[in-house]
Motif scaffolding. Structure first.
Motif, mmCIF file in Angstrom:
data_model
loop_
_atom_site.group_PDB
_atom_site.id
_atom_site.type_symbol
_atom_site.label_atom_id
_atom_site.label_comp_id
_atom_site.label_asym_id
_atom_site.label_seq_id
_atom_site.Cartn_x
_atom_site.Cartn_y
_atom_site.Cartn_z
ATOM 1 N N PRO A 151 0.835 -1.211 0.000
ATOM 2 C CA PRO A 151 0.000 0.000 0.000
ATOM 3 C C PRO A 151 0.862 1.250 0.000
ATOM 4 C CG PRO A 151 0.093 -0.958 2.193
ATOM 5 C CD PRO A 151 0.788 -1.933 1.276
ATOM 6 N N SER A 152 0.344 2.304 -0.584
ATOM 7 C CA SER A 152 1.084 3.561 -0.607
ATOM 8 C C SER A 152 1.154 4.134 0.811
ATOM 9 C CB SER A 152 0.398 4.558 -1.533
ATOM 10 O OG SER A 152 -0.957 4.745 -1.139
ATOM 11 N N PRO A 153 2.297 4.702 1.206
ATOM 12 C CA PRO A 153 2.451 5.247 2.562
ATOM 13 C C PRO A 153 1.487 6.412 2.813
ATOM 14 C CG PRO A 153 4.580 4.985 1.476
ATOM 15 C CD PRO A 153 3.541 4.773 0.428
ATOM 16 N N ARG A 154 1.055 6.502 4.036
ATOM 17 C CA ARG A 154 0.201 7.609 4.438
ATOM 18 C C ARG A 154 1.041 8.860 4.652
ATOM 19 N NH1 ARG A 154 -4.731 6.424 6.859
ATOM 20 N NH2 ARG A 154 -4.386 8.209 8.238
ATOM 21 N N GLU A 155 0.390 10.012 4.566
ATOM 22 C CA GLU A 155 1.088 11.268 4.828
ATOM 23 C C GLU A 155 1.238 11.509 6.322
ATOM 24 O OE1 GLU A 155 -0.837 14.455 2.844
ATOM 25 O OE2 GLU A 155 -0.474 13.664 0.818
ATOM 26 N N ARG A 156 0.294 10.995 7.107
ATOM 27 C CA ARG A 156 0.345 11.162 8.557
ATOM 28 C C ARG A 156 0.214 9.797 9.232
ATOM 29 N NH1 ARG A 156 -3.751 16.324 9.649
ATOM 30 N NH2 ARG A 156 -2.619 17.853 8.338
ATOM 31 N N LEU A 157 0.690 9.739 10.462
ATOM 32 C CA LEU A 157 0.585 8.514 11.238
ATOM 33 C C LEU A 157 -0.887 8.174 11.472
ATOM 34 C CD1 LEU A 157 2.928 6.794 12.436
ATOM 35 C CD2 LEU A 157 2.385 7.795 14.657
ATOM 36 N N SER A 158 -1.228 6.912 11.391
ATOM 37 C CA SER A 158 -2.607 6.478 11.583
ATOM 38 C C SER A 158 -3.076 6.751 13.012
ATOM 39 C CB SER A 158 -2.738 4.988 11.275
ATOM 40 O OG SER A 158 -2.459 4.725 9.922
#
Length: 251
Positions: free
Chosen positions: A123-130
């Motif tokens: 999956p593509s990395p998120r911009e912010r921590l979940s």
């Protein structure tokens, strides 16, 4: 008495699994459980105990130098979610082992196949921590898998690799979570009085391979791109998973 050929094979399997675990942060339990299920060397419930013991050995060597890179927030939240469901997975393993070995092999094979696909279709990395609850949720899913097969990897790997964190931090965090899961699972085994002495003997036989592989992977990392390592792990996991699932489905 354990056959010498079986011991040599188990040492080799432990070496390969520990090497991949050290490079990627997961895959030890998946590869070793899959290989043991295919070869029939050890019953799966006992193999899960052995994997827990060897996971601790691998984690100790990895974290002696890398513990500072553990992402404390995700680590603690994942453990909060993981610990209680380990008991559920452990009880489910006992149930399936006594009622349907075919179902047990099928579940393990499907878990391995899904895990292999994660390596290719990342999956593509998120911009912010979940969010915090998400780490608890995926930790709980990992806890069930850890209780079943001492392999808590698939849900946690999927979630952590989406986070905007360095690869080394993700790897060390995964190893740390897996080690605590393995410790808690071993406590359950000992509390239930189901720690066979020959399982400890098998673990001691595989220990040299785990230690050597861990040291070699840390000291002399292969000159392969991360994508190449993922493809190699993908092939190993997919082949073992299909080898478990196909015979059950065709039967």
């Amino acid at each position: 008495m354990m056959p010498s050929g079986g011991i040599a094979l188990f040492v080799l399997l432990s070496f390969v699994a520990a090497y991949m675990q050290t490079l990627t942060g997961f895959a030890f339990g998946l590869l070793l459980m899959g290989a043991v299920a295919l070869t029939g060397l050890i019953p799966l419930p006992e193999a899960a105990i052995i994997v827990s013991l060897l996971t601790l050995a691998n984690a100790l060597m990895v974290l002696l130098k890398g513990w500072r890179e553990i992402a404390r927030g995700p680590f603690l939240l994942s453990l909060v979610g993981a610990i209680p469901p380990i008991l559920v997975g452990y009880m489910l393993l006992d149930l399936l082992a006594s009622s349907s070995l075919a179902a047990l092999r099928l579940i393990l094979g499907l878990v391995i196949i899904v895990s292999s696909l994660q390596l290719i279709f990342r999956p593509s990395p998120r911009e912010r921590l979940s969010s915090n609850p998400s780490f608890v949720f995926f930790g709980a899913l990992g806890g069930i898998m850890g209780g079943l097969f001492s392999t808590a990897g698939p849900p946690l790997v999927y979630h952590l690799y989406r986070q905007p964190l360095p690869h080394s931090m993700i790897r060390e965090t995964l190893v740390a979570v897996f080690s605590i899961n393995a410790m808690f699972r071993l406590v359950l085994v000992m509390a239930s009085g189901e720690l066979p002495s020959h399982a400890v003997v098998w673990a001691m036989a595989g220990l040299p391979g785990v230690l050597i592989a861990t040291y070699a992977a840390r000291r002399w990392s292969p000159r392969l791109a991360p994508a190449a390592l993922r493809r190699l792990a993908f092939v190993l996991l997919l082949m073992s998973g299909l080898s478990l699932v196909v015979p059950v489905l065709t039967a």
